[in-house]
Design a protein around this motif. Structure first.
Motif, PDB file in Angstrom:
ATOM      1  N   THR A  41     141.083 -30.403  22.277  1.00  0.00           N
ATOM      2  CA  THR A  41     141.301 -29.094  21.664  1.00  0.00           C
ATOM      3  C   THR A  41     142.487 -29.182  20.704  1.00  0.00           C
ATOM      4  OG1 THR A  41     142.685 -28.428  23.542  1.00  0.00           O
ATOM      5  CG2 THR A  41     140.362 -27.797  23.610  1.00  0.00           C
ATOM      6  N   LEU A  42     142.689 -28.134  19.932  1.00  0.00           N
ATOM      7  CA  LEU A  42     143.793 -28.105  18.981  1.00  0.00           C
ATOM      8  C   LEU A  42     145.064 -27.583  19.644  1.00  0.00           C
ATOM      9  CD1 LEU A  42     142.073 -26.612  15.790  1.00  0.00           C
ATOM     10  CD2 LEU A  42     142.567 -29.020  16.284  1.00  0.00           C
ATOM     11  N   ALA A  43     146.186 -28.191  19.283  1.00  0.00           N
ATOM     12  CA  ALA A  43     147.476 -27.678  19.733  1.00  0.00           C
ATOM     13  C   ALA A  43     147.922 -26.516  18.855  1.00  0.00           C
ATOM     14  CB  ALA A  43     148.524 -28.787  19.706  1.00  0.00           C
ATOM     15  N   SER A  44     147.582 -26.572  17.578  1.00  0.00           N
ATOM     16  CA  SER A  44     147.972 -25.522  16.632  1.00  0.00           C
ATOM     17  C   SER A  44     147.144 -25.692  15.365  1.00  0.00           C
ATOM     18  CB  SER A  44     149.467 -25.623  16.297  1.00  0.00           C
ATOM     19  OG  SER A  44     149.713 -26.744  15.456  1.00  0.00           O
ATOM     20  N   ARG A  45     147.410 -24.851  14.391  1.00  0.00           N
ATOM     21  CA  ARG A  45     146.749 -24.966  13.095  1.00  0.00           C
ATOM     22  C   ARG A  45     147.405 -26.017  12.211  1.00  0.00           C
ATOM     23  NH1 ARG A  45     145.244 -19.123  10.580  1.00  0.00           N
ATOM     24  NH2 ARG A  45     144.407 -20.577   9.045  1.00  0.00           N
ATOM     25  N   ASP A  46     148.483 -26.604  12.665  1.00  0.00           N
ATOM     26  CA  ASP A  46     149.211 -27.615  11.893  1.00  0.00           C
ATOM     27  C   ASP A  46     148.407 -28.911  11.881  1.00  0.00           C
ATOM     28  OD1 ASP A  46     150.931 -29.383  10.720  1.00  0.00           O
ATOM     29  OD2 ASP A  46     152.513 -29.206  12.226  1.00  0.00           O
ATOM     30  N   PRO A  47     147.944 -29.377  10.724  1.00  0.00           N
ATOM     31  CA  PRO A  47     147.150 -30.607  10.681  1.00  0.00           C
ATOM     32  C   PRO A  47     147.920 -31.846  11.112  1.00  0.00           C
ATOM     33  CG  PRO A  47     146.941 -29.369   8.627  1.00  0.00           C
ATOM     34  CD  PRO A  47     148.072 -28.754   9.391  1.00  0.00           C
ATOM     35  N   LEU A  48     149.244 -31.781  11.070  1.00  0.00           N
ATOM     36  CA  LEU A  48     150.055 -32.931  11.454  1.00  0.00           C
ATOM     37  C   LEU A  48     150.367 -32.960  12.943  1.00  0.00           C
ATOM     38  CD1 LEU A  48     152.552 -33.048   8.444  1.00  0.00           C
ATOM     39  CD2 LEU A  48     150.341 -34.182   8.695  1.00  0.00           C
ATOM     40  N   ALA A  49     150.011 -31.900  13.666  1.00  0.00           N
ATOM     41  CA  ALA A  49     150.235 -31.867  15.113  1.00  0.00           C
ATOM     42  C   ALA A  49     149.080 -32.579  15.804  1.00  0.00           C
ATOM     43  CB  ALA A  49     150.327 -30.426  15.604  1.00  0.00           C
TER      44      ALA A  49
END
Length: 369
Positions: free
Chosen positions: A232-240
């Motif tokens: 899953t995604l941690a955030s909308r930050d593509p670098l995260a």
């Protein structure tokens, strides 16, 4: 290794690339001149100067560009600049961890997951990020009465490798392998559930843990994987980095296979000719014999073999992400060409299969554009 594995009833195998995995033998590997011969060196480096090819190193793709539901290029970060690279189509090959991350960042994925982070949903596909599978390895290590790869002076090994790419550092450590049926109840005509990697070295924690003296390792690897994880995604930050839940050993069959694999690895180490070359067992240790102790050892020591797959799986059902031409469902001009598309992990190392998937994807894209 092959001779010792005969004690398990396994046959000697001349190759594992002929369509039959059963047996024990030496591994074939992508090596040339004492160095790993990567897919980059084999396929891309010879055409780096082709006028139709641009290679950017150190670039990070941020998201896909769209024209409706048609992939129209990528947005990327390179040398401190944000650039748009328009294209008539996009083939994603970022791997089983970052391909689904990039799809979700671009609005392709589970509706609930995208809505949680206020990412506009372009195509709702519940299978993106699901179905994560991996091969787990457990170390079974024994002292060796003869020199091993890592028992000599490191400076001497480094000097020899620097001189002519030979010696211990030219080895891939896992020089031999065997495939066996370990879990009780598996039939002989079913695929093996355990692959043993043999290496004349102390190999634990991906090689980060070392021990003085000479050793050899017979590591059982779970290749018949039933546990399923999720990304899953941690955030909308593509670098995260994304959030991984590999769900290792959540299916009891996986734990049973590895426990029995440890027992079989001990049997291999105790059979000729290895029996005449071995000293005391280091891991799990002579005192670790009970079922409970072995289960605890497996849970403590199991580690990835770096073979994640399945997070953008191919199929015909509702959970499938790509179709039989590796095109992402519900989109146009978008394909996936990496291990993400495997609906079930193969019962062997994934390297050659991943390259085959890439080659097939390239053909599908060329035919479509």
């Amino acid at each position: 290794m092959a001779s010792a594995a005969l004690g398990l009833g396994l046959r000697a195998a001349d190759t594992f690339n002929g369509g039959e995995l059963a047996g024990a033998g030496l591994l074939e590997s992508n090596h040339r001149g004492g160095e790993r011969y990567s897919a980059f060196r084999a396929f891309l480096k010879p055409v780096l100067h082709h006028p139709n090819l641009t290679v950017l190193t150190g670039a990070h793709v941020l998201e896909l560009l769209w024209n409706g539901t048609r992939a129209a290029g990528v947005r990327l970060r390179w040398q401190g600049r944000t650039l748009d690279a328009p294209a008539g189509g996009v083939l994603l090959t970022a791997g089983a961890l970052q391909t689904p991350q990039l799809l979700m960042l671009s609005g392709v994925g589970p509706r609930a997951e995208l809505s949680r982070l206020n990412i506009p949903v372009r195509v709702a596909l519940d299978g993106v990020g699901a179905g994560l599978q991996d091969h787990l390895a457990v170390p079974v290590i024994t002292r060796s009465l003869v020199p091993s790869l890592d028992s000599g002076p490191p400076a001497a090994a480094l000097a020899r490798y620097a001189w002519n790419r030979s010696g211990p550092l030219s080895s891939n450590v896992a020089e031999a392998a065997a495939f066996s049926h370990a879990r009780p109840g598996l039939r002989a005509d079913e695929d093996p559930d355990i692959q043993f990697h043999f290496g004349p070295a102390y190999f634990r924690d991906h090689g980060f843990q070392t021990a003085p003296g000479a050793h050899f390792s017979v590591g059982p690897v779970l290749v018949d994987v039933h546990s399923r994880g999720r990304l899953t995604l941690a955030s909308r930050d593509p670098l995260a980095p994304p959030v991984l839940d590999p769900a290792y050993l959540t299916d009891e069959r996986d734990r049973q296979s590895l426990v029995e694999g440890v027992r079989q690895a001990r049997a291999i180490a105790a059979a000729p000719p290895l029996s005449g070359l071995r000293g005391a067992e280091v891991l799990p240790g002579e005192g670790v014999r009970s079922e409970a102790a072995l289960r605890a050892f497996v849970a403590q020591e199991c580690a990835t073999l770096y073979h994640p797959v399945g997070t953008a799986a191919l199929g015909d059902g509702d959970g499938a992400v790509v179709d039989r031409l590796l095109a992402v469902r519900g989109t146009q001009g978008l394909w996936v060409g990496d291990a993400s598309v495997m609906p079930r992990i193969i019962h062997a190392n994934t390297n050659a299969t991943a390259m085959m998937i890439g080659a097939r994807a390239a053909g599908f894209v060329a035919a479509a554009l």
